[in-house]
Design a protein around this motif. Structure first.
Motif, PDB file in Angstrom:
ATOM      1  N   THR A 146      -8.367   8.998   5.488  1.00 48.95           N
ATOM      2  CA  THR A 146      -9.493   8.079   5.984  1.00 48.95           C
ATOM      3  C   THR A 146      -9.059   6.916   5.769  1.00 48.95           C
ATOM      4  OG1 THR A 146     -10.499   8.143   3.857  1.00 48.95           O
ATOM      5  CG2 THR A 146     -11.275   9.695   5.210  1.00 48.95           C
ATOM      6  N   GLY A 147      -7.922   6.375   5.497  1.00 52.47           N
ATOM      7  CA  GLY A 147      -7.563   4.872   5.215  1.00 52.47           C
ATOM      8  C   GLY A 147      -5.952   4.867   4.983  1.00 52.47           C
ATOM      9  N   VAL A 148      -5.517   4.021   4.070  1.00 53.20           N
ATOM     10  CA  VAL A 148      -4.075   3.729   4.074  1.00 53.20           C
ATOM     11  C   VAL A 148      -3.361   5.073   3.885  1.00 53.20           C
ATOM     12  CG1 VAL A 148      -2.327   2.766   2.528  1.00 53.20           C
ATOM     13  CG2 VAL A 148      -4.549   1.580   2.988  1.00 53.20           C
ATOM     14  N   VAL A 149      -2.133   4.963   4.621  1.00 52.27           N
ATOM     15  CA  VAL A 149      -1.184   6.311   4.472  1.00 52.27           C
ATOM     16  C   VAL A 149      -0.089   5.584   4.113  1.00 52.27           C
ATOM     17  CG1 VAL A 149      -2.616   7.849   5.827  1.00 52.27           C
ATOM     18  CG2 VAL A 149      -0.993   6.150   6.807  1.00 52.27           C
ATOM     19  N   PHE A 150       0.953   6.212   3.396  1.00 49.05           N
ATOM     20  CA  PHE A 150       2.182   5.834   2.785  1.00 49.05           C
ATOM     21  C   PHE A 150       3.136   6.883   2.836  1.00 49.05           C
ATOM     22  CE2 PHE A 150      -0.653   5.970  -0.618  1.00 49.05           C
ATOM     23  CZ  PHE A 150      -0.074   6.646  -1.694  1.00 49.05           C
ATOM     24  N   ALA A 151       4.244   6.697   3.035  1.00 48.72           N
ATOM     25  CA  ALA A 151       5.593   7.718   2.676  1.00 48.72           C
ATOM     26  C   ALA A 151       6.699   7.011   2.180  1.00 48.72           C
ATOM     27  CB  ALA A 151       5.793   8.249   4.234  1.00 48.72           C
ATOM     28  N   ASN A 164     -10.759  -4.692   9.467  1.00 44.85           N
ATOM     29  CA  ASN A 164     -10.758  -4.672   8.085  1.00 44.85           C
ATOM     30  C   ASN A 164      -9.623  -3.884   7.592  1.00 44.85           C
ATOM     31  OD1 ASN A 164     -13.226  -6.124   7.840  1.00 44.85           O
ATOM     32  ND2 ASN A 164     -14.453  -4.224   8.081  1.00 44.85           N
ATOM     33  N   ALA A 165      -9.317  -2.947   8.427  1.00 42.30           N
ATOM     34  CA  ALA A 165      -8.011  -2.241   8.084  1.00 42.30           C
ATOM     35  C   ALA A 165      -6.923  -3.060   7.890  1.00 42.30           C
ATOM     36  CB  ALA A 165      -7.897  -0.813   9.175  1.00 42.30           C
ATOM     37  N   LEU A 166      -6.501  -3.847   8.896  1.00 42.84           N
ATOM     38  CA  LEU A 166      -5.713  -4.950   8.867  1.00 42.84           C
ATOM     39  C   LEU A 166      -5.514  -5.759   7.766  1.00 42.84           C
ATOM     40  CD1 LEU A 166      -5.392  -5.904  12.503  1.00 42.84           C
ATOM     41  CD2 LEU A 166      -3.617  -4.814  11.310  1.00 42.84           C
ATOM     42  N   ASP A 167      -6.689  -6.085   7.160  1.00 41.08           N
ATOM     43  CA  ASP A 167      -6.897  -7.234   6.166  1.00 41.08           C
ATOM     44  C   ASP A 167      -6.552  -6.199   4.924  1.00 41.08           C
ATOM     45  OD1 ASP A 167      -7.949  -9.415   7.573  1.00 41.08           O
ATOM     46  OD2 ASP A 167      -9.874  -8.738   7.131  1.00 41.08           O
ATOM     47  N   THR A 168      -6.692  -4.867   4.913  1.00 39.47           N
ATOM     48  CA  THR A 168      -6.271  -3.905   3.659  1.00 39.47           C
ATOM     49  C   THR A 168      -4.874  -3.913   3.626  1.00 39.47           C
ATOM     50  OG1 THR A 168      -8.438  -2.649   3.745  1.00 39.47           O
ATOM     51  CG2 THR A 168      -6.414  -1.710   2.647  1.00 39.47           C
ATOM     52  N   LEU A 188      -2.306  -5.425   0.784  1.00 37.68           N
ATOM     53  CA  LEU A 188      -1.101  -4.310   0.149  1.00 37.68           C
ATOM     54  C   LEU A 188       0.001  -5.111  -0.118  1.00 37.68           C
ATOM     55  CD1 LEU A 188      -2.359  -0.692   1.292  1.00 37.68           C
ATOM     56  CD2 LEU A 188      -2.260  -1.775  -1.046  1.00 37.68           C
ATOM     57  N   ALA A 189       0.325  -5.995   1.040  1.00 37.49           N
ATOM     58  CA  ALA A 189       1.604  -6.406   1.201  1.00 37.49           C
ATOM     59  C   ALA A 189       1.948  -7.563   0.292  1.00 37.49           C
ATOM     60  CB  ALA A 189       1.896  -7.108   2.720  1.00 37.49           C
ATOM     61  N   GLU A 190       0.818  -8.237  -0.289  1.00 35.20           N
ATOM     62  CA  GLU A 190       0.684  -9.283  -1.090  1.00 35.20           C
ATOM     63  C   GLU A 190       0.908  -8.740  -2.492  1.00 35.20           C
ATOM     64  OE1 GLU A 190       0.897 -12.548  -0.911  1.00 35.20           O
ATOM     65  OE2 GLU A 190       1.189 -12.457   1.144  1.00 35.20           O
TER      66      GLU A 190
END
Length: 396
Positions: free
Chosen positions: A281-286, A246-250, A254-256
């Motif tokens: 707990t989920g997506v992280v970004f920098a 499910n995390a990979l699907d998220t 996001l990429a789309e």
């Protein structure tokens, strides 16, 4: 304390001189206005709070970074905030919990760290951030990323901006699948952060786990790159638990979204990116610039943040340090000229000064016995006040 020592600042504590301070204020106004144009409401949390409130829930990870002192009124322990995000989460969960189903808040203010976050970084950064409460889907993650990029562009971030995106749920799910104990999970986590594959393999070889779990954890440190790495990850991790898939699907979603909403921004997906692992707990970004290896903005999802305040809710957002950006912020193309005038109590002069300042001019009184360098002067000539170029042949 010697005379020389009296003007020294503590190590890692800095201050801004007039030009940088002016730039900071201009940038501050623009960024807050832009966040408000997206529907974010500005809040101003206090500089200090009771320590047990400041370090509630996942904010316990800030304990070592927090300065502590005793409140002389209550005798209770206080903390000087090291991060404004937990404070804003408290406000969202307690003070504003009934205001809206989806709550958007933004903030700006100084924070204080006991230790620098990295070499040569400031211990008193000026933190700006924006948070969305009440939504758990990738849409709110994308909104946070898009707003962060927009603010960085307004701030004059030079060079192309690139984004690193990950999901802490991938490693967390694999660690649970492998039934790692806390010590083992932390050891692999530390090696993952350093991308130390030989060390990861050596650690995994000593753990009593299945070969499937061992191979998936070992592969994680090398699963980073452009969007194609997500397809590769699905093949390698096809036996992973649903939480990992499910995390990979998220990340795929996001990429789309990024194709449409972030054209021209380079995306890098790092499935071993675990910054803030014990907090997010989920997506992280920098966000990074092409000429620097140091992140200029950080963010991610931290669901259930308000649980210890009696109102658990999903949340995502980002923050950045304005001091890191102030030197990059574009300077005004037109320099404001200074108008000087002699010290006087003439009501007509005071009216002129007021009008000139309201028009955006800088007007400085020359105090008795001093001269003020200026491009223009407000003088009295032929019984009336007027602005003339400096050096004009006049009588006052």
């Amino acid at each position: 304390m010697t005379l020389k020592e009296s003007w020294l600042l503590p190590e890692g504590i800095d201050e801004l001189m007039p030009e940088e301070a002016t730039q900071l204020e201009r940038m501050h106004r623009l960024l807050v206005d832009r966040m408000q144009s997206w529907g974010y409401h500005l809040v101003v949390p206090p500089l200090i709070e009771y320590l047990d409130s400041l370090l509630t829930g996942t904010a316990k990870t800030l304990d070592l970074q927090t300065f502590k002192l005793i409140d002389q009124l209550s005798g209770r322990l206080l903390g000087v905030r090291a991060d404004m995000t937990p404070q804003v989460a408290r406000i969202a969960a307690h003070r504003l919990r009934n205001n809206a189903e989806i709550l958007r808040l933004c903030y700006i203010g100084s924070v204080l760290h006991t230790l620098p976050a990295s070499q040569a970084s400031s211990r008193n950064p000026i933190q700006l951030g924006a948070e969305i409460y009440g939504h758990a889907g990738p849409e709110s993650d994308m909104e946070s990323i898009q707003l962060m990029v927009e603010l960085l562009e307004i701030s004059g971030a030079t060079g192309s901006i690139s984004l690193d995106i990950g999901h802490v749920g991938i490693y967390r799910g694999l660690a649970d699948y492998a039934e790692l104990d806390q010590e083992q999970e932390q050891a692999i986590f530390s090696a993952m952060q350093r991308k130390a594959l030989p060390e990861i393999l050596n650690l995994l070889s000593g753990y009593a786990i299945t070969e499937t779990a061992r191979s998936m954890l070992a592969a994680l440190s090398e699963l980073n790159g452009d969007v194609s790495v997500l397809g590769k990850a699905k093949q390698i991790l096809h036996d992973a638990p649903d939480s990992v898939l499910n995390a990979l699907d998220t990340l795929v979603v996001l990429a789309e979204m990024a194709k449409q909403r972030l054209p021209g921004i380079q995306l890098n997906f790092d499935l071993a990116e675990l910054r803030g692992y014990h907090y997010h707990t989920g997506v992280v970004f920098a966000a990074y610039q092409s000429n620097s290896a140091q992140a200029i903005a950080l963010g991610g999802r931290y669901d259930d943040i308000g649980q210890d305040f009696g109102h658990a809710q999903p949340a995502t957002g980002f923050s950045l340090d304005l001091k890191k950006l102030v030197t990059r912020f574009p300077k005004p193309t037109e320099k404001r000229q200074t108008i000087s005038t002699v010290w006087s109590m003439d009501p007509q002069q005071l009216e002129w000064v007021t009008n000139l300042r309201e028009q955006g001019n800088i007007v400085v009184f020359e105090l008795p016995g001093s001269k003020t360098p200026s491009e223009k002067k407000l003088i009295q000539q032929d019984g009336r006040w007027q602005v003339v170029e400096t050096g004009t042949n006049t009588r006052g």
